[in-house]
Design an enzyme around this catalytic site. Sequence first.
Site, PDB file in Angstrom:
ATOM      1  N   LYS A 221       0.844  -1.198   0.000  1.00 45.16           N
ATOM      2  CA  LYS A 221       0.000   0.000   0.000  1.00 45.16           C
ATOM      3  C   LYS A 221       0.880   1.250   0.000  1.00 45.16           C
ATOM      4  CE  LYS A 221      -3.746   2.229   2.618  1.00 45.16           C
ATOM      5  NZ  LYS A 221      -4.542   2.211   3.869  1.00 45.16           N
ATOM      6  N   SER A 297      -9.369   2.145   3.151  1.00 46.66           N
ATOM      7  CA  SER A 297      -8.546   2.900   2.205  1.00 46.66           C
ATOM      8  C   SER A 297      -7.549   2.018   1.449  1.00 46.66           C
ATOM      9  CB  SER A 297      -7.777   4.009   2.940  1.00 46.66           C
ATOM     10  OG  SER A 297      -6.902   3.482   3.919  1.00 46.66           O
ATOM     11  N   GLY A 318      -6.528   1.709   9.790  1.00 49.10           N
ATOM     12  CA  GLY A 318      -6.755   2.713  10.823  1.00 49.10           C
ATOM     13  C   GLY A 318      -8.193   2.788  11.275  1.00 49.10           C
ATOM     14  N   GLY A 319      -9.090   2.304  10.429  1.00 51.85           N
ATOM     15  CA  GLY A 319     -10.513   2.269  10.772  1.00 51.85           C
ATOM     16  C   GLY A 319     -11.210   1.227   9.917  1.00 51.85           C
ATOM     17  N   GLY A 320     -10.604   0.038   9.879  1.00 51.09           N
ATOM     18  CA  GLY A 320     -11.126  -1.028   9.025  1.00 51.09           C
ATOM     19  C   GLY A 320     -10.548  -1.014   7.630  1.00 51.09           C
ATOM     20  N   SER A 321      -9.475  -0.258   7.417  1.00 51.32           N
ATOM     21  CA  SER A 321      -8.968  -0.035   6.064  1.00 51.32           C
ATOM     22  C   SER A 321      -8.327  -1.252   5.409  1.00 51.32           C
ATOM     23  CB  SER A 321      -7.949   1.111   6.066  1.00 51.32           C
ATOM     24  OG  SER A 321      -8.599   2.340   6.286  1.00 51.32           O
TER      25      SER A 321
END
Length: 620
Positions: A221, A297, A318-321
């Site tokens: 990534k 993301s 970071g939030g389900g990315s």
Amino acid sequence: MGFFRSESVIYKPVDQIDLGPESDEVYISPIVKAPRMAGILVKLFVWILECRIVGMMFLYFLKKDNLIHKLVSYAELEESPVYVPLHPSEGITFSGTLHLDPPEKEVQCIKSNSNPCERVQEVLQCLPSSSGSISSDTNPWFRRWTIMDYSEAYRSGVLTPSMVAERFIRAVGQSSNTKCNMSFFISCDAKNILEQAAESTLRHNKGKPLSVLDGVPIAIKDEIDCNPYPTTGGTKWLHKFRSCENDACCVERLRSCGALLVGKTNMHELGAGTSGINPHYGVTLNPYNTSRIAGGSSSGSAAVVSAGLCPVALGVDGGGSVRMPAALCGVVGFKPTFGRVPHTGVLPLNWTVGMVGILSGTVEDALITYAAISGQLLSDQPTVLAPKVKLPLLRPKTLIGDIKMARYGKWFDDCHSDIKLCCSHALDKLQKCYGWETVEVTIPDIETMRLAHYTTIGSECTAALHHLRQKLNSSEIGWDVRVALSIYGAFSGMEYIQSQKIRHRQMLLHNKIFSKADVIVTPTTGVTAYLIKDDALKTGELDYINGAALVRYQIAGNFLGLPAVTVPIGYDSEGLPIGLQFIGKPWAEATLIHIASAVQALCILDYRKPAVFYDLFKSI
């Protein structure tokens, strides 16, 4: 703003809360009061938010209407703040009391002084023996090629890393043409890939591969440093201010195992969204249906694995990315405990919630990669010493048995009907086939936790980018991200501290849940991959309703630093993938991988081939 002060909640002390299924705690489904916006509407919204006085007033009422003031800003709670979700070693609860959990079953510990190649070699002893020929003609069901398939093909001479590299480059070219335009990668250097492959081929020809990862294509990534590429974070500007001098620690470990690092995958700009729509580098399309989002993301990482270009890719969660796009693209997504994988060389956008994660075609490939990249750096001086990395023994007919899965019914069912039905059916199969038990529980204040996480990740992103934004022309930032940064900048220091109090409270509550069960089970997302609309291509989009549905089950893994994994279990009525998620106890990655492997075994014969798929074992 005292004149406008909102109503607030007074939270009960943790020891007074009933976590049983008959609890009187109220479940609040995400209340998102924001219309979908794209195109000219997003630009207008940016103009409003960036007008100093009008923008401040607008943001105040936006936070109020979406319950941030009531549930976070002005809430009353007795817990002290916890700023980093570092968990004590096994046997000690976060409150500091001794809690003698039974040890994880059917595991072996990695030697603490072993290097990545040695750890990969150790994990091979935990895997089931290779089954049959690598020829897809012998398998009537769809399967993606695995790390062990590549390793066996190289060992037997069926393929060489150079052949795979050439086919990979051709496939990426096909995926990038105007007809397909999948937008998998931000950076992909054919010359560098061929040079790596030539070195790997030479090692294989000498019979001296570095590990089973030698020559296996792995994508990274574009939030993680990987030479020779710049790290853009999905922007057109970040790499101008932050040079990439070295590999990130996780990348360095993969490189030392001989992995063929094939490029930097596309992502939502700054990780500030859930769709993967990037106006700078294009929209990563979902291989199962190219009119749908891949999720964000880590959109490109999920899509390249789904489409067969790589058996593994790295993302940042970071939030389900990691887990969110993995579920939408029909692959495995694994996020270890906070602190298990060094964060060195990863963009410092959200220090206390972001973690390197793994996207892979199979659970076994996630395990091999996890073995390679996990473990603290010797140079680290952590506040909490992580326990030894344990590997699950995934041998045939080895079951861990007696697994208790905590399920909060109102939360579990708060999703699209196809997802609810598919996930419920999967739980029934697990109970029938393995005898696992579903324990009904109540998990309080889930919406509060989501809002506290949003406040935390937004505040940390604002702080991380503050010095750079002073040097930037705002026109270099995508319109949707300008909205996100305006909202992030509206959070105060008081709200950040309130959020950390909520973090502490939720850690205590989850400790109590984990005293009743081994894992928490949920759907991975509340909706499947939704349609990409033309008006979002140049500006991005604001779709907070779908966004809240996508992150509905993700937050505990990040905000509380817990390990979590998603496994594909089926499809909705339109053929879009559905994932089932398991959230584990701190440091209990081995148990999670055991569970994920068992789920995969029940579902793998029903896996479907994506509409866009590249078979690197065949000429392209």
